[in-house]
Design a protein around this motif. Sequence first.
Motif: not given
Lengths: 571, 135
Positions: A403, A406, A410, A412-413, B93-97
């Motif tokens: 996490h 990642l 990119r 997060t939020d 993965h943390g792809s919020a979009e």
Amino acid sequence: MAKNNQLTDHYFRSLNRNIILIIIIVSVIPLVLVSSTIYYQFRVAYHEKVYDHLRELVNSHAQNIDHFLQEKLSDIRFLSDSCGLNKLEDEPFLQERLAALQKDFGRDFVDLGVVNDDGVQIAYAGPFKLAKADYSDAEWFRKAIQSEYFISDVFLGLRGLPHFIIAVRNSRENGHWNLRATIDFVRFTTLVENIRLGQTGFAFILNNKGELQTTPITRPSIDIIAGKTIYTEFLAKPSVSPSEVRIAVKSDSSQQENIYAAAFLKNGDWLLVYQQRTADAFADLGKTFIITTVLMFAGLLGIIMMAFTLSRQIVQRVAKTDEEKQLMSKKVVETGKLASVGELAAGIAHEINNPVAIMVEEAGWMGDLMEEITFDESENRVEFERAIKQIQTQGKRCKEITHKLLSFARKTDATIHDVNIKELLEELVALSSQRAKYSMVEIRTDFQENLPFLRVSTSELQQVFFNLINNAIDAMDQDGGTLTISSYQKENYLVFAVSDTGTGIPEANLDRIFDPFFTTKPVGKGTGLGLSICYGVIEKMGGKLEVESTAGTGTTFLISIPLQTDANGQH
Amino acid sequence: MTNSSKNLDSDPIRLLLVDDEKDFVNILSKRIKRRNIDVAKAFSGAEAIQALRGQEFDVAVLDLKMEDMDGIEVLKMLKIMDPKLAVIMLTGHGSAEAAVQGIKLGAFDYLTKPCELEELLEKIMSAYAHRKQNE
């Protein structure tokens, strides 16, 4: 670093030197060439001009003197021819003629006399008592009786004064008679004396034996006799044409250079010589030379000064640009490194997620099954449960790592809000206070009043502060200390300083602490991603993350976040 | 078995598990089945659509990143076939979009992978409750 500086110092010094040399060479060579060429041409032209002038001067004076002599001769011839011996023998008549001549020509004629073939003066008119004087032995008389007319050299004669004689020979029934006139020497000399130029220019006449025929204005410094060779040289070569003026430059006995200009007079009997110091004749040239030299040296000085100033400015500019470029490339490298590592990390994290998820679920499944099976040996059962739990714990750790990777790749939020920074920080401090208490760390906050709202992503900013606070507490883990979070405004940035009183970061590590995977924590304790994520996050916000550390006294992280975020609101 | 069987008295929840990671689907379905939930497995978007044709489901757990079809496309299809289906998205993965897009398209909720089983079960329960409420 010091070696590097030395190298660049050396480079800039040689650059400086080269620029100076090039400017000087490129400017000085044309300057010197142009100046010297112009001066040389001017010098040649000026010499020509001076020589021409002297030639003209000497020539015109020679003609003038010749003319004077011719005129006097014509007068006497006219007198001799028109009056005849009978009249001229009569002394009162002769006196009358002398008076008439003196009236017409001033005092040029001193006296008149009629001399018979034997050299006896049979009639005389003049101021001296020379009646019946015998000239039969006089040099002039001997020469005079050989031709129709004669002009003598200057001599003292019977009267004991320098003078010269014009004699005309005429015939009578039984022989010849001569009419003789004396020319005033002083008046004749003035003809030559008038030729004067500059400080040292003067003229005189020599006969063909090199004897002075006029009294030159002798100055103590001017020595005619010492220069005699030059006159004999002139005299040795008879002139080709009567108007020819010869010019020579020679040093005299006092080692001073003189210009000599000479022309023959009286059909080559006499030599009119004009003499002047070279330095004096070319005085204007000398002045020009001094002015040219002074101007040239002023120009050179100007060029050299300009070369130094200009090259210093250029080098300073280059150094500054270089420095900026270096900073820029360092930044570019950093960003590039972060991006590539980020991509790699994202790929790995994503690939690892699934197997880890499966492992964790399989372990969970084993746990589920354990609930049904009754083990005989309770000891083994405990071990099984522990092992399953361990798998799950480690799986969770993997998940945390992936996490982080990642979110590093990119963020997060990343939705952007108006963030109440004070609230956010107070929350974080409250969250960390438990951990801080264990580590004997006191957290102090020193915020400025009315902290502005920031248009950033809450979670990202939280992440940054959380990371920095955790790092600070870790740094003071052993002995405790004080963690201070303060804020201030600097230009358009809101700056937060997170300071600890820990051991500080060794200088060798300072350059690397923002690199991904760089950690000093024991294996398993840190991923080495925290600070590089923070760096990336703050950079993305358009801010700066900097570190200051002194070994032994502690470390301060400075977070600068831009205040006017309206323009770059969404990313 | 007793501790996690909240819906013993009613019909078991019909759950569709969609992920192209077969081992993950297998083990997860085993564990979920133990908790009295009816689980059907689909290893691709196409299989999920086929499964929905033959049978009705209450809840679907859908991985957003699969080999054959984009999870978002599958989600659209599922919502067209059964608008009442409660979909829980699993984002790799943390792809919020992607998650936000999914919610906009009518997904019930999302979870990041790997996730805790307890968390997933909780979401399934609330999704089921949500669907029952809507009926």
